[in-house]
Design a protein around this motif. Structure first.
Motif, short mmCIF file in Angstrom:
data_model
loop_
_atom_site.label_atom_id
_atom_site.label_comp_id
_atom_site.label_asym_id
_atom_site.label_seq_id
_atom_site.Cartn_x
_atom_site.Cartn_y
_atom_site.Cartn_z
N VAL A 1 0.71 -1.13 -0.11
CA VAL A 1 0.12 0.02 -0.22
C VAL A 1 0.82 1.27 -0.12
O VAL A 1 1.71 1.41 0.78
N VAL B 1 -2.08 -1.59 -3.60
CA VAL B 1 -3.38 -0.70 -3.42
C VAL B 1 -2.66 0.79 -3.57
O VAL B 1 -1.72 1.08 -2.87
N ALA C 1 -5.94 -2.04 -6.82
CA ALA C 1 -7.03 -1.07 -6.54
C ALA C 1 -6.56 0.57 -6.21
O ALA C 1 -5.40 0.47 -5.97
N LEU D 1 -8.85 0.98 3.00
CA LEU D 1 -8.33 -0.27 2.71
C LEU D 1 -9.09 -1.59 3.23
O LEU D 1 -9.28 -2.21 2.41
N VAL E 1 -11.36 -2.71 0.37
CA VAL E 1 -11.03 -3.27 -0.86
C VAL E 1 -10.31 -4.49 -0.65
O VAL E 1 -10.05 -5.07 -1.80
#
Lengths: 231, 231
Positions: free
Chosen positions: B173, B192, B213, B221, B224
């Motif tokens: 992320v 992500v 995503a 978060l 998803v």
């Protein structure tokens, strides 16, 4: 007639001893929280003191060395925890002693004010700025810039030169006999000993170390200056 | 099944862009207050940006270099004023984005959490500690320790190795396509993209840069993650 008053910074204008002790204690607690195996705070504090004595207080890697002393591998989490706790505690304790600011405001109306300090120039200025008193001083002289430390007379002479004053027109104010008082007297200034903190139990060992006046805090300074004026 | 979630720090977990801008602006104002002759804040800000670009953000003497660029002599009062203002502003802005802490608490119940960050180990840990989130992470890997930076796959592989997970069990992320997304995908993780801040207008240039995503903040978060689970 007195024209200028010079100050030491640490333990004269703010409580440097308490700051250092509390910041180090909090850094130790934070390092334990971050995973230090040794959890005895007193033992760790003594070990940290040892490291600081060995490498000097301006060395940037005390916590890295502490890990070495403990036989541990380098650990950035633990080092960072120590640094962050020290910084936050430091800001909390970087306050002038009670009465210092009003006293500087009063003195500023009658005298030029200066600082004569052993230490790194940027570090000492950071202290004055954090204390919020940096605008009071006409001159700030640090040992880093001069290349010699109190009690050597050169550092006092340079400060006087920068203000255009002679020694008999000056007073040096500080908490340490062996730097502020000895050097101030040797350079021909009057001296005022702020007898508090870790050097308060030291006694002058000779006539050269005997201050012209003794006070217990800077707030008492205006009251003793009249007695110091040269005839 | 997803087992681990790795995070970037700057502009993903806290607003690093605003911190830097405000801290630099305040440092410039403090340096003007401390005696900088040039008083045009915008001009000084641009010049400081130039110095930072030239020497890198981890260089310790940006303000010294700024004085050189201005053709001034070294001045410890001005340098210290910049440092102190930067530090105080920094602490004020070192807060997690809204919702980050509750999200980490929630995710911690189901996943291992890690950090993969380009930067100096102690500096990046200092940020996590100041943010108050250092206890959430099972592993923190920095480019300084690994010897290579995102998007190189080695840094992602080491993080997985430390947690004992395989790439298909992981999500990366972060806010930067060219480091977090490109490197995360190249190492086999799901990715992500937190599309906010200074890199939000960048578009993926190829399939290799396309995140699995896109969210606008970390708080989205958990919503998803279910869509990313490998079948």
């Amino acid at each position: 007639m007195l024209k200028a008053i010079f100050f030491d910074i640490d333990d004269t204008l703010y409580d440097s001893t308490t700051l250092a002790r509390m910041a180090r204690l909090n850094s130790i607690r934070a390092m334990i929280d971050a995973g230090l195996e040794e959890r005895d705070e007193e033992k760790l504090y003594s070990l940290l003191q040892k490291v600081i004595a060995k490498f000097g207080s301006n060395y940037g890697k005390h916590y890295d060395e502490l890990l070495k002393e403990l036989g541990m591998e380098w650990n950035p989490k633990i080092v960072a925890a120590g640094v962050v706790a020290y910084e936050h505690t430091k800001f909390g304790y970087l306050k002038p002693f009670p009465g210092v600011v009003p006293t500087l405001i009063e003195l500023r109306q009658h005298y030029k004010l200066g600082v004569i300090s052993n230490g790194l120039a940027v570090k000492q200025w950071e202290k004055l700025i954090n204390l919020g008193i940096h605008h009071f001083f006409d001159v700030v002289v640090t040992s880093e810039e001069v290349g010699c430390e109190k009690p050597e007379v050169e550092i006092f002479k340079l400060a006087m030169e920068k203000l255009g004053v002679s020694a008999r027109e000056c007073v040096m104010v500080g908490d340490r006999i062996e730097t502020d008082i000895l050097g101030g007297k040797a350079s021909g200034m009057k001296t005022v000993w702020v007898r508090r903190g870790k050097y308060s139990r030291v006694e002058p060992k000779s006539e050269e170390e005997k201050p012209d006046a003794v006070i217990s805090e800077v707030v008492e300074l205006p009251g003793v200056l009249s007695k110091l004026s040269p005839q």
